[in-house]
Enzyme design. Sequence first.
Site, PDB file in Angstrom:
ATOM      1  N   ALA A  41       6.444 -10.516 -43.048  1.00 43.39           N
ATOM      2  CA  ALA A  41       7.365 -11.115 -44.026  1.00 43.39           C
ATOM      3  C   ALA A  41       8.745 -11.304 -43.416  1.00 43.39           C
ATOM      4  O   ALA A  41       9.392 -12.339 -43.629  1.00 43.39           O
ATOM      5  CB  ALA A  41       7.443 -10.224 -45.266  1.00 43.39           C
ATOM      6  N   ASP A 239      12.124  -8.624 -35.486  1.00 42.32           N
ATOM      7  CA  ASP A 239      11.438  -9.615 -36.324  1.00 42.32           C
ATOM      8  C   ASP A 239      12.328 -10.840 -36.533  1.00 42.32           C
ATOM      9  O   ASP A 239      11.858 -11.983 -36.529  1.00 42.32           O
ATOM     10  CB  ASP A 239      11.085  -9.013 -37.695  1.00 42.32           C
ATOM     11  CG  ASP A 239      10.302  -7.711 -37.577  1.00 42.32           C
ATOM     12  OD1 ASP A 239       9.648  -7.504 -36.543  1.00 42.32           O
ATOM     13  OD2 ASP A 239      10.373  -6.891 -38.516  1.00 42.32           O
TER      14      ASP A 239
END
Length: 292
Positions: A41, A239
């Site tokens: 995500a 990320d």
Amino acid sequence: MTIWNLGSVNADLVYRLPHLPTAGETLAATSHSKGLGGKGANMSVAAVRADAQVEHIGALGADGDWMRERLLSYGVGVSRLTTIGPTSGHAIIMLDEAGENQIVIYPAANRLIEAESIPKALSAAQPGDIALCQNETNAQVEFLSHAGSAGLRVAYAAAPFDVDSVRAALPFLDILILNAVEAQQLEQAIEEALNTLPVADIVVTLGGEGCRWINRAAVTDLTFPAPRVEVVDTTGAGDTFTGYFLAALDAGETTERALDLAQRAGAVMVTRLGTADVIPTRKEVADFFDPA
Ligand code: RIB
């Protein structure tokens, strides 16, 4: 073009602590928060904040509607994010005063993805799109092999590190992204240097020291310094780097420019407390380094 990201979605439970706990120690947190996270995500949100179009493929439990809604509100495509079982993944993130962390994940729905659903999930993908996955879900090999056969550019972020998973992914990869510790673990496990791997581009993030880019075709191995910033929380910085890097490549930027943007975004991210919810937009990244 589109980035198709097979990835985890977690509820991140963040605890700030005076120091990271040792075995047998009980510690009182000085603050606690709950937000959207998961390496998958986070990468989807980062790529969207870098202006890419992203379709997230994955699974939530019945308790995960708020996470689907939040991803959607951030602009991530969620029509391939299914509900499987009662429980979504979550992460317990312990954070010390220097911004270093320890993370425990409970995968739950993230590891219940039906491998047979992958071809349908990718049915609208076009050659030249980017396929991305990490290592917090199941079905990576089905995803990577299907994406490769469909002509997508295939990227893999080898986190959390597991040598068998990396080995299984390697034959399909155009781009491998890993941090310095993961790179060392991989080299030790396969008894080969990274630059011998059959992957077109390998990027190693080096935290505050920058990043390394190994390009197979040009036989180059280059290191780029990172901007210096005050660290608040390193969680999700890698990320953010990956999402930004791939978004920039997807937009047609050179690898050097994509790495530069990714490093700046990662640097801004470490100045913030939290994960997906606080990933900076492209404008915020630009303004941070060049305030008006
Ligand atoms: O990389 C940071 C992420 O790792 C967190 O958002 C947490 O959910 C874990 O997956």
